[in-house]
Enzyme design. Sequence first.
Site, PDB file in Angstrom:
ATOM      1  N   ASP A 130       0.620  -1.157   0.308  1.00 42.91           N
ATOM      2  CA  ASP A 130      -0.138   0.114   0.087  1.00 42.91           C
ATOM      3  C   ASP A 130       0.946   1.527  -0.231  1.00 42.91           C
ATOM      4  O   ASP A 130       1.971   1.091   0.379  1.00 42.91           O
ATOM      5  CB  ASP A 130      -0.767  -0.128   1.007  1.00 42.91           C
ATOM      6  CG  ASP A 130       0.038   0.211   2.423  1.00 42.91           C
ATOM      7  OD1 ASP A 130      -0.952   0.948   3.083  1.00 42.91           O
ATOM      8  OD2 ASP A 130       0.718  -0.948   2.494  1.00 42.91           O
ATOM      9  N   GLU A 131       0.284   2.319  -0.362  1.00 39.36           N
ATOM     10  CA  GLU A 131       0.851   3.178  -0.874  1.00 39.36           C
ATOM     11  C   GLU A 131       2.220   3.862  -0.769  1.00 39.36           C
ATOM     12  O   GLU A 131       3.622   4.607  -0.128  1.00 39.36           O
ATOM     13  CB  GLU A 131       0.729   4.632   1.344  1.00 39.36           C
ATOM     14  CG  GLU A 131      -0.934   4.533   1.640  1.00 39.36           C
ATOM     15  CD  GLU A 131      -1.017   4.794   2.631  1.00 39.36           C
ATOM     16  OE1 GLU A 131      -1.897   5.696   2.734  1.00 39.36           O
ATOM     17  OE2 GLU A 131       0.150   4.452   3.606  1.00 39.36           O
ATOM     18  N   VAL A 132       2.584   3.653  -1.602  1.00 35.75           N
ATOM     19  CA  VAL A 132       4.240   2.974  -2.233  1.00 35.75           C
ATOM     20  C   VAL A 132       3.698   3.877  -3.360  1.00 35.75           C
ATOM     21  O   VAL A 132       3.575   4.595  -4.272  1.00 35.75           O
ATOM     22  CB  VAL A 132       3.607   2.333  -3.636  1.00 35.75           C
ATOM     23  CG1 VAL A 132       5.160   2.401  -4.662  1.00 35.75           C
ATOM     24  CG2 VAL A 132       4.017   0.918  -3.162  1.00 35.75           C
ATOM     25  N   GLU A 143      -3.685  -1.534  -3.803  1.00 41.33           N
ATOM     26  CA  GLU A 143      -3.164  -0.884  -4.896  1.00 41.33           C
ATOM     27  C   GLU A 143      -2.045  -1.931  -5.842  1.00 41.33           C
ATOM     28  O   GLU A 143      -1.643  -1.350  -7.128  1.00 41.33           O
ATOM     29  CB  GLU A 143      -2.036   0.120  -3.790  1.00 41.33           C
ATOM     30  CG  GLU A 143      -2.277   1.420  -3.532  1.00 41.33           C
ATOM     31  CD  GLU A 143      -2.452   0.954  -1.633  1.00 41.33           C
ATOM     32  OE1 GLU A 143      -3.336  -0.043  -1.495  1.00 41.33           O
ATOM     33  OE2 GLU A 143      -2.217   1.713  -1.270  1.00 41.33           O
TER      34      GLU A 143
END
Lengths: 532, 440
Positions: free
Chosen positions: B216-218, B268
């Site tokens: 997530d949240e890369v 994601e």
Amino acid sequence: MASAALASIWPLPLVLETGTSNTTVLGGSIDIGYSTSSILANAANRYINIINSELFTSPVDYKQGDVPINGQLIGLNVVVSSTDETLGLTTDESYTLDVPTNGQAILNANTVFGAIRGLETYSQLITANCNRRIVKNTPVHVVDKPAFPHRGILLDTARNYYPLKDIFRTLDAMSYNKLNVFHWHVVDSQSWPIQSNEFPELQKNGAYGPKMQYSYADVKSVIAYAKDRGIRVIPEFDVPGHTYVVGESFPELMSCMNKQPNWNNYAAEPPSGQLNIAKPEAANFTNMLVDEYTDLFTDNVFHLGGDEVNRNCWSEDPDVQAYLAAHPGETVESLLVNFYTSVHNNLASQGKTGMSWEETLFHSQYTPPKDTIIQTWIDQESIPNTVAKGYRSVASPASAYYLDCGHGAWLSNQDGNSWCDPFKTWMHIYNFDPLANITDPSQQQLVIGAEVALWSEQTDSTVLDGRLWPRASAMAETAWSGKTDANGHVRTTAEVASRLHDQRFRMVGRGIRAEPMQPLWCARNPGMCLLP
Amino acid sequence: DESYTIDVPVSGKATLKAKTPYGAIRGLETFSQLVSANGYAKVITNTPIQIKDAPVYPHRGLVIDTARNFLSVKTIYRILDSMSYNKLNVFHWHVIDSQSWPIESKTFPDLHLKGAYSKEQTYLYDDVKNVIAYAKDRGIRVIPEIDVPGHTYIVSLAKPEIMSCVNKQPNWDRYAAEPPSGQLNIAKPESIDFTNKLIDEYTKLFPDQVFHLGGDEVNRNCWNEDPDVKAYLAAHPGEDVESLLANYYTKVHDHLETTGKDGFSWEETLVHSKYVPKNNTIIQVWIDQAAVKTAVEKGYRVVSSHHDYLYLDCGHGAWLPNNDGNSWCDPFKTWMHVYNYDPAANITNPAQRKLILGTEAAIWAEQTDETVIDIRLWPRAAAVAETTWSGKTDSTGHVRKTEEVASRLHEQRFRMVGRGISAEPMQPLWCARNPGSCNL
């Protein structure tokens, strides 16, 4: 002189000067000299215990090795110049504290209550370094006194009950933050936990249960426990609204009892019920209760409530309608004025000063006695508006100081926010200025302080500590230290975060389940978790 | 199989039948809830009783973050107990993140020696095995998450050479969703090797069939502005950050496959990268309900943790000290809001609905630790426990409303408090005692 920010005292003292030495603390000895004050003796014992059992290291120092030691502290001498133990709005809470690099520390205060404030500061100066107790940055010189004399927490013990041990623990936590008023909102529509000798049925029918009560003895022990910590207990008997529970014993005194399903036409929250102000019995009943409780509660100030008074409740009550038909020239508004006049005059005849919610000043035709303290909550503007009329104000704006807000609506079929959402973060609380928009110094003087409020619709024992702390600490610093430091610089939340982290972890160590502010990583790395 | 039947006669012996011990455990919880106190006597009212029960969704979990702030093993045990009181069956252990690495690694001991908050705030192998055993005793699976390649600042304390954008200050927000910034340098094969060795280690320690690899949240700037990554890309035209990321995911998920486990990753990896997850990867949705539809339409199994309903940490405002405002996911999700969530909303195709395995309520720990974990979880997690065990509708097809279930949830809350769980109160006690009197 080393930076004052290195000593983690909360709330921040008026003057804090530090040196560059480190001193070990040989023992927690606290010598009160020839004082015969039991309050002072109790405080000294209390702080000896805190100091001897506490090993607090700031998260910032978690990797710190042995610091070099330049001297030893043998103990603390406490000198109090006055034997007057009156606790009230004008009590002197000032003190000075000197901790040398070597030798004996000295705490000077005018009253035992100033000494209690100083003892708390002294306990916060002592930290743990590799299993030794030390005071860093000696010699330390503190000169301190509060910016505001009234610094409180309102606790609602009627919507949900709190056993005595919760109240005692809250008073302890308040003393760690130099808060000095416990505003006890003891009864409300949902329950009447407190003993009444005048009307025993009130507690018998109104308490949630036999184990959810406060007896006279309980109340006296709360008052004594509080006084030992320099905390005043101001009781609130909220009338004429918020009184459904009285109707469980005296239905004949009431209007609009538990209207369902449309309680919202008659009250701010269920169950509805207000004293029937068309009946002289309502004011008589109130006055008898006030006579009783002004004896039990020793503080000079007594809170008579007066918030969220609903007019429909009376204008649709057949009994009130009949009265008004028989008395042309009178109205619901004039009845309300009569009621307030009667109860506030009676309170004055008991020698007490009244405190009431802002509606008694702004939302009725009543003019409270000039010495009434007005507690504002609806709007931030109410504070300047109150002092502009010459009344003293205690600031409790819902937008900043209502600690219960932010848990959404609580009615079972409502999927949405509460009226006072969002949650007030410690930063939001810290940033609020009770003196905002008040420029006249004589009016500023009339703002005697602030209270954070914990209404209990969604709060009880299980969550008490987390709801109160460390957010109440944020208000505690505004109220003790004011908004600015000695240079006139307004303190920012980014600057004080480290100190509040320390206060939070210190309170957890002392048994208060204060909620965390951030990941521990952020507490250990000050300045690295800021919005760019 | 978690199904069971219970028969409680008026007189005599009650019978609990189940196909597996885990069905029996569910039944035992129900049996314990049938028994109430009348004075000092224990009674079951309204006998005889027949119960037939089975869950609507097979995956009913909590995401517990023990990296932003630490939770002791004792606290984890209490969380597992409280889950069992609500028939929840998945403990998704978000065990590491940027702020700390509390779990022992025998492959790279510096990770926990340098990355744990302290020696006491560490989960040694024995601790982990004890948690897994404690959970299994309650029919709860433990699914570990090693969140890569983002959320890995902490790895820099042990292996700085495989990292990008480590603790950029003051502008961390250019490189990460929250401070401190730091991601695995996906231009280095050593990052893949590092990840695969961790997969080797932890797939042996954690017996569950499913292993969560995060994703997530890369943050792309983190790599686009890393001189080492730029040098690599200059030397390898035809590759870019997106292809490096897809390559990273391919390598680590391929490696996971060799261990025989199923992957589990954040949405994601499906909708915000060029990577195509393997068919048997379970997709965890948190950003958008639309992602649930996208995933099942592509044939993936889904677990929903939609932040708007199931992120139980939200509603405490921003947590950066100079940010006087709301957090990104405010407001607080009330139990009513949680109860009203339907993970299968807008998905009508029955085959696709079957791909929705269930939900996980998450308690991210930026503003949560031991002192408040119970009150943050309960009773709100109980609301989603019911909608995933019992579904949204009763047997007549009627969608249950919050005002209809409030009384039962009050009981569950008070029962949990009695069992030592600090569940927060829903209303004044007066309202709990007077059902129907505290509705809008």
